[in-house]
Scaffold this active site. Structure first.
Site, mmCIF file in Angstrom:
data_model
loop_
_atom_site.group_PDB
_atom_site.id
_atom_site.type_symbol
_atom_site.label_atom_id
_atom_site.label_comp_id
_atom_site.label_asym_id
_atom_site.label_seq_id
_atom_site.Cartn_x
_atom_site.Cartn_y
_atom_site.Cartn_z
ATOM 1 N N SER A 137 0.822 -1.268 0.150
ATOM 2 C CA SER A 137 0.049 0.158 0.000
ATOM 3 C C SER A 137 0.998 1.332 0.031
ATOM 4 O O SER A 137 1.639 1.284 -0.776
ATOM 5 C CB SER A 137 -0.940 -0.244 1.233
ATOM 6 O OG SER A 137 -1.912 0.804 1.019
ATOM 7 N N ASP A 264 -9.689 -5.303 -5.382
ATOM 8 C CA ASP A 264 -9.174 -4.139 -4.134
ATOM 9 C C ASP A 264 -9.899 -3.060 -4.209
ATOM 10 O O ASP A 264 -10.096 -2.193 -5.185
ATOM 11 C CB ASP A 264 -7.385 -4.012 -4.470
ATOM 12 C CG ASP A 264 -6.955 -3.220 -3.405
ATOM 13 O OD1 ASP A 264 -7.422 -2.418 -2.700
ATOM 14 O OD2 ASP A 264 -5.727 -3.349 -3.391
ATOM 15 N N HIS A 292 -7.558 -5.581 -0.285
ATOM 16 C CA HIS A 292 -6.388 -4.927 -0.325
ATOM 17 C C HIS A 292 -5.407 -5.749 0.659
ATOM 18 O O HIS A 292 -4.196 -5.476 0.488
ATOM 19 C CB HIS A 292 -6.563 -3.459 0.495
ATOM 20 C CG HIS A 292 -5.463 -2.582 0.468
ATOM 21 N ND1 HIS A 292 -4.960 -2.175 -0.935
ATOM 22 C CD2 HIS A 292 -4.856 -1.901 1.353
ATOM 23 C CE1 HIS A 292 -3.988 -1.097 -0.505
ATOM 24 N NE2 HIS A 292 -4.074 -1.093 0.806
#
Length: 312
Positions: A137, A264, A292
């Site tokens: 991320s 995601d 995610h």
């Protein structure tokens, strides 16, 4: 004269025994010293500037893998990667960014340049060579920026896991991200009025479905998130909203793995596709059954693909 010979013999024998015992004692001490050197504990905190120490998990032996966590967790989030990497013969180093987890939480900058500089200092001090640098991320965006900014210092491979890169907010000339600047700004504002509410908002999008991770895993992640500084969460979220790393993509010259879930809801799959096009020779691995949190929701596939990349 007859009595002298036995006395001389006893003296010689005593001397030999003394030398032998001395050598044995010295050898034993050397072995103990060597054992102490081998088993000496590694530093859990590394100072990156005066009054700023980062928490580091440093485990295993072998070719190093350095992992950078996402927003707003810590190096503890890699729990289910640490043991598989160690067992596969790797030294694994998880770095907690300043402001998060058990790292220090100073007032100051929380942008990608600062985070990359901190990582560089840690790798300098640990004298890391030929590592694979991976990030999830926001941590993926920071890992990407580190490689571009420092010309892959200490690093020979890059791994991007649902990386919020090169841009996390929609722009007139870049429509691929899921969120507008105004939407992320609402999250920034929420930090100062209802931080648990922000974490709940992110948490709902973090996984594919309410049952894709166990309630225990969800509670564990929530506990890690609340260790973060509110100020760091605000400032890092502003960086996540505003940073633009498109200029970094052509600078990536090392083998790069991109792992991204198609469903995601925080980082669009289209971003992974764009990075795959822009980073020469990169490999994109799609994940079908996760959101995610692909490193938790599909951890067996995630770990297998990462280990495969490390062996190449």
């Amino acid at each position: 004269m007859k009595k002298t010979k036995p006395i001389i013999a006893v003296a010689v024998l005593s001397a030999l025994m003394f030398v032998s015992c001395t050598k044995a004692s010295k050898s034993e001490n050397q072995s103990q010293d060597a054992a102490q050197t081998t088993t000496q504990a590694r530093a859990e905190y590394i100072e990156v500037e005066p009054n700023v120490r980062l928490h580091v998990t440093d485990l295993g032996e072998g070719k190093p893998v350095v992992l950078i966590h996402g927003y707003p967790v810590s190096d503890a989030s890699w729990e289910y990667q640490y043991l598989p990497l160690i067992k596969a013969g790797h030294r694994v180093i998880g770095i907690t960014l300043r402001g998060f987890g058990q790292s220090d939480k100073p007032y100051g900058k929380y942008n990608y340049d600062q985070f990359a500089s901190d990582i560089k200092t840690v790798l300098d001090k640990l004298d890391i060579k030929d590592a694979t640098l991976g990030g999830h991320s926001m941590g993926g965006a920071i890992a990407l920026h580190y490689v571009a900014k420092y010309n892959a210092a200490h690093v020979s491979k890059l791994a991007l896991f649902a990386a919020a890169a090169p841009v996390h907010t929609k722009k007139p000339d870049y429509p691929y991200p899921l969120f507008t600047k105004e939407e992320i700004t609402k999250w920034v504002d929420l930090v100062s009025v209802d931080r648990p509410g922000l974490l709940n908002t992110i948490g709902e999008r973090f996984v594919l479905s309410p049952t894709s991770v166990s309630p225990g895993i969800g509670a564990w992640l929530g506990g890690i998130e609340m260790q973060s500084s509110a100020y760091a969460m605000e400032q890092a979220l502003i960086a996540l909203r505003d940073e633009d790393l498109r200029g970094d993509l052509p600078k990536i010259k090392i083998p790069t793995l991109i792992m991204q879930a198609k469903q995601d809801r925080i980082v669009a799959y289209a971003l992974a596709e764009e990075m795959n096009k822009a980073i020469k020779g990169s490999t994109l691995i799609p994940f079908e059954n996760s959101g995610h949190a692909l490193f938790l929701e599909e951890k067996d596939k995630f770990n297998a693909e990462l280990l495969k990349f490390l062996k190449q």
